[in-house]
Design a protein around this motif. Structure first.
Motif, mmCIF file in Angstrom:
data_model
loop_
_atom_site.group_PDB
_atom_site.id
_atom_site.type_symbol
_atom_site.label_atom_id
_atom_site.label_comp_id
_atom_site.label_asym_id
_atom_site.label_seq_id
_atom_site.Cartn_x
_atom_site.Cartn_y
_atom_site.Cartn_z
ATOM 1 N N SER A 72 0.806 -1.229 0.000
ATOM 2 C CA SER A 72 0.000 0.000 0.000
ATOM 3 C C SER A 72 0.838 1.276 0.000
ATOM 4 N N MET A 73 2.124 1.190 0.399
ATOM 5 C CA MET A 73 2.975 2.378 0.433
ATOM 6 C C MET A 73 4.073 2.345 -0.632
ATOM 7 N N GLU A 74 3.931 1.439 -1.584
ATOM 8 C CA GLU A 74 4.881 1.444 -2.703
ATOM 9 C C GLU A 74 4.555 2.607 -3.632
ATOM 10 N N PRO A 75 5.555 3.207 -4.275
ATOM 11 C CA PRO A 75 6.952 2.779 -4.362
ATOM 12 C C PRO A 75 7.857 3.318 -3.237
ATOM 13 N N THR A 76 7.324 4.113 -2.308
ATOM 14 C CA THR A 76 8.164 4.698 -1.257
ATOM 15 C C THR A 76 8.776 3.612 -0.379
ATOM 16 N N TYR A 77 7.948 2.671 0.069
ATOM 17 C CA TYR A 77 8.427 1.571 0.906
ATOM 18 C C TYR A 77 8.068 0.252 0.224
ATOM 19 N N LYS A 78 9.095 -0.419 -0.291
ATOM 20 C CA LYS A 78 8.875 -1.669 -1.013
ATOM 21 C C LYS A 78 8.599 -2.824 -0.060
ATOM 22 N N VAL A 79 7.818 -3.776 -0.543
ATOM 23 C CA VAL A 79 7.558 -4.991 0.234
ATOM 24 C C VAL A 79 8.884 -5.716 0.475
ATOM 25 N N GLY A 80 9.134 -6.088 1.722
ATOM 26 C CA GLY A 80 10.389 -6.754 2.067
ATOM 27 C C GLY A 80 11.454 -5.815 2.593
ATOM 28 N N GLY A 81 11.216 -4.503 2.462
ATOM 29 C CA GLY A 81 12.176 -3.524 2.975
ATOM 30 C C GLY A 81 11.894 -3.214 4.439
ATOM 31 N N ALA A 82 12.834 -2.547 5.083
ATOM 32 C CA ALA A 82 12.667 -2.186 6.500
ATOM 33 C C ALA A 82 12.336 -0.705 6.623
ATOM 34 N N ILE A 83 11.498 -0.381 7.594
ATOM 35 C CA ILE A 83 11.227 1.021 7.923
ATOM 36 C C ILE A 83 11.651 1.259 9.365
ATOM 37 N N PHE A 84 12.189 2.445 9.615
ATOM 38 C CA PHE A 84 12.672 2.804 10.948
ATOM 39 C C PHE A 84 11.708 3.812 11.554
ATOM 40 N N ILE A 85 11.197 3.472 12.727
ATOM 41 C CA ILE A 85 10.118 4.242 13.353
ATOM 42 C C ILE A 85 10.601 4.890 14.643
ATOM 43 N N GLU A 86 10.192 6.124 14.845
ATOM 44 C CA GLU A 86 10.562 6.865 16.058
ATOM 45 C C GLU A 86 9.289 7.322 16.770
ATOM 46 N N LYS A 87 9.224 7.066 18.059
ATOM 47 C CA LYS A 87 8.055 7.513 18.831
ATOM 48 C C LYS A 87 8.065 9.042 18.854
ATOM 49 N N THR A 88 6.969 9.642 18.462
ATOM 50 C CA THR A 88 6.912 11.094 18.280
ATOM 51 C C THR A 88 5.718 11.694 19.014
ATOM 52 N N ASP A 89 5.923 12.874 19.567
ATOM 53 C CA ASP A 89 4.829 13.609 20.214
ATOM 54 C C ASP A 89 3.766 13.921 19.156
ATOM 55 N N PRO A 90 2.497 13.573 19.402
ATOM 56 C CA PRO A 90 1.433 13.811 18.406
ATOM 57 C C PRO A 90 1.365 15.253 17.926
ATOM 58 N N SER A 91 1.699 16.192 18.807
ATOM 59 C CA SER A 91 1.618 17.611 18.421
ATOM 60 C C SER A 91 2.669 17.989 17.368
ATOM 61 N N LYS A 92 3.689 17.157 17.196
ATOM 62 C CA LYS A 92 4.756 17.449 16.233
ATOM 63 C C LYS A 92 4.562 16.732 14.898
ATOM 64 N N ILE A 93 3.492 15.952 14.806
ATOM 65 C CA ILE A 93 3.205 15.244 13.551
ATOM 66 C C ILE A 93 2.538 16.199 12.572
ATOM 67 N N LYS A 94 2.959 16.118 11.288
ATOM 68 C CA LYS A 94 2.441 17.031 10.265
ATOM 69 C C LYS A 94 1.794 16.244 9.132
ATOM 70 N N VAL A 95 0.977 16.960 8.363
ATOM 71 C CA VAL A 95 0.384 16.360 7.167
ATOM 72 C C VAL A 95 1.527 15.969 6.228
ATOM 73 N N GLY A 96 1.458 14.753 5.690
ATOM 74 C CA GLY A 96 2.520 14.264 4.815
ATOM 75 C C GLY A 96 3.468 13.303 5.510
ATOM 76 N N ASP A 97 3.419 13.285 6.854
ATOM 77 C CA ASP A 97 4.248 12.320 7.589
ATOM 78 C C ASP A 97 3.675 10.917 7.415
ATOM 79 N N ASP A 98 4.546 9.928 7.495
ATOM 80 C CA ASP A 98 4.107 8.535 7.438
ATOM 81 C C ASP A 98 4.116 7.971 8.850
ATOM 82 N N LEU A 99 2.953 7.487 9.289
ATOM 83 C CA LEU A 99 2.821 6.973 10.654
ATOM 84 C C LEU A 99 2.603 5.466 10.656
ATOM 85 N N THR A 100 3.153 4.832 11.694
ATOM 86 C CA THR A 100 2.879 3.412 11.946
ATOM 87 C C THR A 100 1.923 3.367 13.119
ATOM 88 N N PHE A 101 0.816 2.673 12.934
ATOM 89 C CA PHE A 101 -0.234 2.688 13.962
ATOM 90 C C PHE A 101 -0.929 1.331 14.022
#
Length: 258
Positions: A72-101
């Protein structure tokens, strides 16, 4: 007689031979694999504690790594690739950010892009994020026979379900991680350090036996050298010392010129 004594003294002062290249390579590979295994075990143990309160996602020092399973997120994140996630304050999240939920409706962890943000209000103390995939021809959003546009499908997620923001990705890391999690990958990861430890143990035993033989030989040579030196006159001993000193000085000059 003097020549024999000089040879005996020279032999006792020789430096040990350098380690063969193959031994150096084995040592480096063994240390690297053993270190990797140690780090993985530590991270695995720590991650197991955090995963219980993080929707099953292991988090270490507010960071997680996940492997992408759907398109669903290809071509930015290919199937089989790794994504690195950082816990972030909700108030600092912006439109266009990619979230893991964690998405309750599907009961799975998802990574999608923020389309809209609704801040807290009198009736809702949490941020609400509207997210969707970016692949316009996704098999996940449609089917194997009929791919669909993920941008037409969205999810509403409250901030308490957000695991973190994607801060990076690597297809290579995802492939390595997947390989290591397979049975043959785990076997390899365990066998290499085990083989290295066996090799080191054998090497230590061989070196100990060799050192014992060398010590015995040195003791014999030292005894022989001492008896030969004792048989020399004072003039011959003094002459031998001067010759050895001159040789050492000459070698020092040669090394300096080089």
């Amino acid at each position: 007689m003097e020549k024999e004594n000089k040879e005996v003294i020279k032999e006792s002062t020789k430096k040990k031979e350098k380690q063969p290249l193959i031994k150096k390579i084995i040592n480096i590979v063994g240390i690297v694999f053993t270190s990797i295994l140690g780090v993985i075990l530590v991270f695995f143990l720590i991650g197991n504690f955090t995963a219980k309160n993080n929707y099953g996602v292991k988090m270490i020092f507010n960071h997680s790594t996940l492997v992408v399973l759907t398109d669903s997120m290809e071509p930015t994140y290919k199937v089989g690739g790794a994504i690195f996630i950082e816990k972030t304050d909700p108030s600092k999240i912006k439109v266009g950010d990619d979230l893991t939920f964690f998405y309750d409706s599907w009961g799975v962890v998802v990574t999608h892009r923020v389309l809209e943000i609704t801040p807290p209000s009198e009736t809702n103390s949490l941020y609400t994020f509207k997210l969707h995939g970016i692949n316009t021809e996704s098999k996940q959003c449609g089917s194997l026979d009929t791919p669909a546009d993920c941008t037409d499908q969205y999810q509403l997620v409250s901030s308490d379900k957000v695991i973190g923001k994607v801060v990076g990705s690597s297809y290579a890391v995802g492939q390595i991680y997947t390989f290591m999690m397979e049975p043959y990958g785990l076997v390899l990861l365990l066998l290499v350090p085990a083989g290295y430890l066996i090799y080191v143990s054998i090497d230590v035993i061989v070196k100990t036996l060799k050192q014992k033989e060398e010590n015995e030989e040195k003791a014999i040579n030292s005894s022989t050298s001492t008896s030969k030196l004792d048989s020399l006159s004072s003039e011959q001993k003094e002459k031998l010392k001067k010759e050895l000193l001159n040789e050492l000085l000459n070698k020092g000059k040669e090394n300096k010129d080089e």
